[in-house]
Design a protein around this motif. Structure first.
Motif, mmCIF file in Angstrom:
data_model
loop_
_atom_site.group_PDB
_atom_site.id
_atom_site.type_symbol
_atom_site.label_atom_id
_atom_site.label_comp_id
_atom_site.label_asym_id
_atom_site.label_seq_id
_atom_site.Cartn_x
_atom_site.Cartn_y
_atom_site.Cartn_z
ATOM 1 N N ASN A 244 0.833 -1.205 0.000
ATOM 2 C CA ASN A 244 0.000 0.000 0.000
ATOM 3 C C ASN A 244 0.863 1.248 0.000
ATOM 4 O O ASN A 244 0.390 2.346 0.280
ATOM 5 N N GLY A 245 2.153 1.072 -0.288
ATOM 6 C CA GLY A 245 3.079 2.192 -0.301
ATOM 7 C C GLY A 245 3.798 2.382 1.023
ATOM 8 O O GLY A 245 4.823 3.068 1.074
ATOM 9 N N ILE A 246 3.257 1.775 2.062
ATOM 10 C CA ILE A 246 3.889 1.906 3.383
ATOM 11 C C ILE A 246 4.373 0.545 3.871
ATOM 12 O O ILE A 246 5.516 0.383 4.282
#
Length: 317
Positions: A244-246
């Motif tokens: 999720n990008g994190i």
């Protein structure tokens, strides 16, 4: 009285006939160059092996038998076991092998086409759908290898134009005559087989329904007291990377993941699972506790296939 003596002589003859000796030798051509991967077999029993890159070979054979030796581009040779410790086989040049040498009597119900493995090379070299490509393989070897099979009637099935591999997913033996079309061995027609890697190291497999009724299992060690088996299965896992990008999870590659289960069979007994750990080994071979203790003490390191093979060979002495 004469009948009793005759019966005793027949029994002694059968026992002697069944005895084997260690045979060691080399296979060369007429110019003295080694012949690699020559198939060496006992003329009367299902004992066989292949020569290595230097032409050397070793096997157990009946001293009353001849050795039959075949190889691509060479004529068949037959050798008496006058000196089992140093057998020298010299092969003469022959014609190129024919692709249609299979006959109805040797393979009519031994092999069948497998539509799921039409092109074996493509299956071996599969790229995978993940960004990092494919990890692992569904096959035991990265390329086709030499080998032979044994039927339930103890006859050999082999041809110099066949190459083999073991499908770890299905637990099947597959073969080819042209490295393009793969075929699946009919499981009911053979009870075991031996495959040889590029260094002519043998990998022995048997059909042991008590361990796994669906696939063949590898024999790591076999002797008068114990057999150690490895049930090798492989699962295909598709790339499952998400982020999720994190945070992220999963792998960015397709993978064939091996899963091995080990078994011990005592003479006359049933297969028992054994973890490749010191404690489990001590329990499995409790009847030979002293020998096991000494082996574990003398052999440190990872308990892998080679370790278990050496252990089994040691306990069977």
């Amino acid at each position: 009285m004469k009948k009793i003596i005759l019966f005793a002589l027949l029994i002694i003859g059968k026992i002697s006939f069944a005895q084997t000796v260690s045979v060691n030798g080399t296979v060369t051509d007429q110019n003295g160059k080694p012949v690699a991967f020559a198939f060496v077999s006992d003329s009367q029993h299902p004992y066989a092996t292949y020569s290595d890159q230097s032409g050397a070979f070793s096997l157990q054979a009946d001293p009353a038998s001849n050795l039959i030796v075949t190889a691509n581009f060479h004529n068949e040779a037959r050798v008496k076991l006058d000196n089992p410790a140093n057998v020298k086989v010299v092969m003469t040049a022959g014609e190129a092998p024919k692709q249609d040498v299979t006959t109805k009597t040797t393979v009519a119900n031994f092999f069948k086409p497998d539509e799921n493995l039409v092109d074996h090379n493509v299956s071996i070299n599969r790229i995978g759908t993940g960004q990092e490509g494919l990890h692992g393989s569904r096959f035991l070897f990265n390329d086709w290898v030499h080998g032979f099979a044994v039927t339930p009637q103890d006859s050999l099935k082999q041809s110099d134009v066949y190459l083999f591999n073991y499908d770890k997913v299905g637990g099947n033996l597959v073969f080819t005559r042209n490295k393009t079309t793969a075929m699946l061995v009919v499981k009911q027609e053979i009870k075991g087989f031996t495959l040889f890697d590029e260094n002519a190291v043998p990998y022995v497999f048997e059909d042991v329904p008590a361990i796994n009724a669906k696939r063949y299992v590898e024999v790591l060690s076999a002797g008068k007291k114990y057999k150690i088996y490895k049930d090798l299965g492989t699962t295909f896992i598709k790339a499952n990377f998400v982020t999720n990008g994190i945070t992220s999870s999963g792998n960015n590659y397709d993978e064939y993941k091996d899963e091995s289960v080990y078994y011990v069979v005592k003479q006359g007994g049933q297969p028992q699972k054994m973890e490749p750990k010191s404690k489990a080994i001590k329990l499995a071979f409790a009847a030979d506790a002293d020998k096991v203790k000494k082996f574990l003490s003398d052999n440190e390191g990872e308990i892998d296939d080679n370790y278990l093979k050496a252990l089994g060979d040691y306990l069977n002495q």
